[in-house]
Structure formats: structure tokens, C-alpha cells
Design an enzyme around this catalytic site. Structure first.
Site, PDB file in Angstrom:
ATOM      1  N   HIS A  43       0.846  -1.210   0.000  1.00 27.95           N
ATOM      2  CA  HIS A  43       0.000   0.000   0.000  1.00 27.95           C
ATOM      3  C   HIS A  43       0.876   1.253   0.000  1.00 27.95           C
ATOM      4  CE1 HIS A  43      -4.196  -1.606   1.007  1.00 27.95           C
ATOM      5  NE2 HIS A  43      -3.444  -2.618   0.641  1.00 27.95           N
ATOM      6  N   ASP A  88     -10.667   3.938  -7.407  1.00 28.89           N
ATOM      7  CA  ASP A  88     -10.263   2.712  -6.719  1.00 28.89           C
ATOM      8  C   ASP A  88     -10.326   1.580  -7.742  1.00 28.89           C
ATOM      9  OD1 ASP A  88      -9.664   0.688  -4.987  1.00 28.89           O
ATOM     10  OD2 ASP A  88     -11.255   1.131  -3.540  1.00 28.89           O
ATOM     11  N   GLU A 147      -0.331   0.725  -6.011  1.00 28.30           N
ATOM     12  CA  GLU A 147       0.023  -0.458  -5.228  1.00 28.30           C
ATOM     13  C   GLU A 147       0.320  -1.668  -6.107  1.00 28.30           C
ATOM     14  OE1 GLU A 147      -3.287  -1.366  -2.700  1.00 28.30           O
ATOM     15  OE2 GLU A 147      -3.698   0.720  -2.265  1.00 28.30           O
TER      16      GLU A 147
HETATM   17  O1  LIG Z   1      -6.000   2.395   4.076  1.00 32.71           O
HETATM   18  P1  LIG Z   1      -5.277   1.329   3.318  1.00 32.71           P
HETATM   19  O2  LIG Z   1      -5.175   0.033   4.050  1.00 32.71           O
HETATM   20  O3  LIG Z   1      -3.968   1.787   2.748  1.00 32.71           O
HETATM   21  O4  LIG Z   1      -6.201   0.983   2.059  1.00 32.71           O
HETATM   22  C1  LIG Z   1      -6.553   1.974   1.179  1.00 32.71           C
HETATM   23  C2  LIG Z   1      -7.186   1.418  -0.091  1.00 32.71           C
HETATM   24  O5  LIG Z   1      -6.379   0.387  -0.589  1.00 32.71           O
HETATM   25  C3  LIG Z   1      -6.763  -0.132  -1.831  1.00 32.71           C
HETATM   26  O6  LIG Z   1      -5.991  -1.255  -2.114  1.00 32.71           O
HETATM   27  C4  LIG Z   1      -8.182  -0.572  -1.859  1.00 32.71           C
HETATM   28  O7  LIG Z   1      -8.524  -0.926  -3.176  1.00 32.71           O
HETATM   29  C5  LIG Z   1      -9.070   0.526  -1.315  1.00 32.71           C
HETATM   30  O8  LIG Z   1     -10.410   0.078  -1.312  1.00 32.71           O
HETATM   31  C6  LIG Z   1      -8.600   0.922   0.048  1.00 32.71           C
HETATM   32  O9  LIG Z   1      -9.453   1.870   0.611  1.00 32.71           O
END
Ligand SMILES: O=P(O)(O)OC[C@H]1O[C@@H](O)[C@H](O)[C@@H](O)[C@@H]1O
Length: 189
Positions: A43, A88, A147
Site C-alpha cells: 500500500h 479505486d 500499489e
Molecule cells: O487504508 P489502506 O489500508 O492503505 O487501504 C486503502 C485502499 O487500498 C486499496 O488497495 C483498496 O482498493 C481501497 O479500497 C482501500 O481503501
């Protein structure tokens, strides 16, 4: 609790020039003979000058699942990806190199990936940002989440098996000015 036993290793390497490499290894250490499946994503949140001025190159014409439309599958059209509302998306079988071009910062992030077929692109925009407790109301303007991921097809490991996924990240100074920056060099150079 997740009913499986596993070993997770993360290797972080910072090169002399500032290049960052994150390598994750997951091994199934179940002793009961059971396999397990999982999805995975680094992420990585990138700091950008202004989300409305940033573009992502390398994902044009890719198929993606839109998490905002019940994971329906679409094909990206035309030019580099730009941002004007919440996004997203899970780009499927994305290329091993994607560039985040920040004109105002004169900086391009080059993201590379191995063992991770997909690439998620996410920005919550204003309404979702306000609803998130750990996200400032205006922070969406200065971030973009790209990501390297394995989302569409979960990874399955039998006991003893190990999986490896790697993210590479470098920041390239770029003085982009209408056509100066050759995307082919950024993406394939
Ligand atoms: O807050 P995090 O864990 O970094 O995730 C953020 C986003 O990460 C993405 O991978 C998802 O597709 C989203 O739906 C999600 O909200």
C-alpha cells in the site's frame, strides 16, 4: 484469527542513489498439510504536489476492475491516467514498470514490480477522505496510492511453499515541459 501458520519476511534495501526495494516473502508453515490462499498489495502512498496535475503512465489500454462499481471489468482508454474524482481500480496484468509524473514537483516516481501481476490505483477524494478517521480532510489533494498487488487471482501456497513479491521505487528528477519527457524512456529506459 486466521487459522493458518505462516512466516512473513520483509527485506528493505535502500540503494546509494536513494532507490528503494521492498521484498516480501510468505511461506506456508502449516503442519496440518493444509494450503492457504491470500491476496497481497504494497500500500504505497506517494506524496504529490496536486492530485489534479499528476498523471500515471504505463496503464493506458489496460483492463481493470472498478472497486467503485462492484468490481466490474473495464478497459482504460486513451492517454495517461489523470485524476478528477475518487478512484479505486485494480489494473489487471499491469506492466512491470509504471510512472507517476508530477509536473509541478519536477519529479517522476518509477514503480517496478515482480511477482505481483496487478496494480491498484486509489485516491479517496474529498467525501471519503472526510469519512476516514486516519486521513486528513484535504490530504487526498497531495497523495496518490499506486500499489503493486496480486488481487484478481489469490496466491495459493501448499505447506513448505514460499512466495516472493518485490516492489522497486525510484524518484527521477524530471523537468517535464510539454513533450520533453519521453514516456518510453521513463517506462522502458
Ligand atoms: O487504508 P489502506 O489500508 O492503505 O487501504 C486503502 C485502499 O487500498 C486499496 O488497495 C483498496 O482498493 C481501497 O479500497 C482501500 O481503501
Amino acid at each position: 484469527m486466521w487459522p493458518h501458520s505462516f512466516e512473513f519476511r520483509l527485506r528493505i534495501a535502500l540503494g546509494a542513489g536513494g532507490d528503494l526495494s521492498l521484498t516480501s516473502r510468505i511461506r506456508n508453515t502449516n503442519t496440518d498439510g493444509r494450503p492457504f490462499s491470500y491476496t497481497f498489495a504494497f500500500h504505497t502512498y506517494f506524496s504529490v504536489s496536486d492530485i489534479s496535475e499528476v498523471r500515471v503512465e504505463g496503464l493506458e489500454t489496460m483492463d481493470y476492475l472498478d472497486n467503485m462499481k462492484g468490481k466490474e471489468r473495464f478497459t482504460e482508454q486513451g492517454d495517461a491516467i489523470v485524476f478528477e474524482s475518487e478512484v479505486d481500480k485494480v489494473y489487471l496484468a499491469a506492466p512491470s514498470k509504471v510512472a507517476i509524473i508530477d509536473h509541478d514537483m519536477r519529479r517522476t516516481f518509477v514503480v517496478t514490480k515482480e511477482g505481483l501481476p496487478d496494480a491498484v490505483v486509489w485516491n479517496p477524494w474529498d467525501k471519503k477522505a472526510k469519512a476516514m478517521q486516519d486521513f486528513g480532510d484535504s490530504e487526498y489533494k497531495h497523495m496518490l496510492c499506486v500499489e503493486p498487488a496480486a488481487v484478481e487471482k489469490p496466491i495459493t501456497l501448499k505447506p513448505g511453499e514460499e512466495w516472493k513479491g518485490r516492489l522497486g521505487l525510484s524518484a527521477v528528477p524530471s523537468s517535464y515541459c510539454s513533450g520533453q519527457l519521453d514516456p518510453l524512456k521513463v517506462l522502458h529506459g
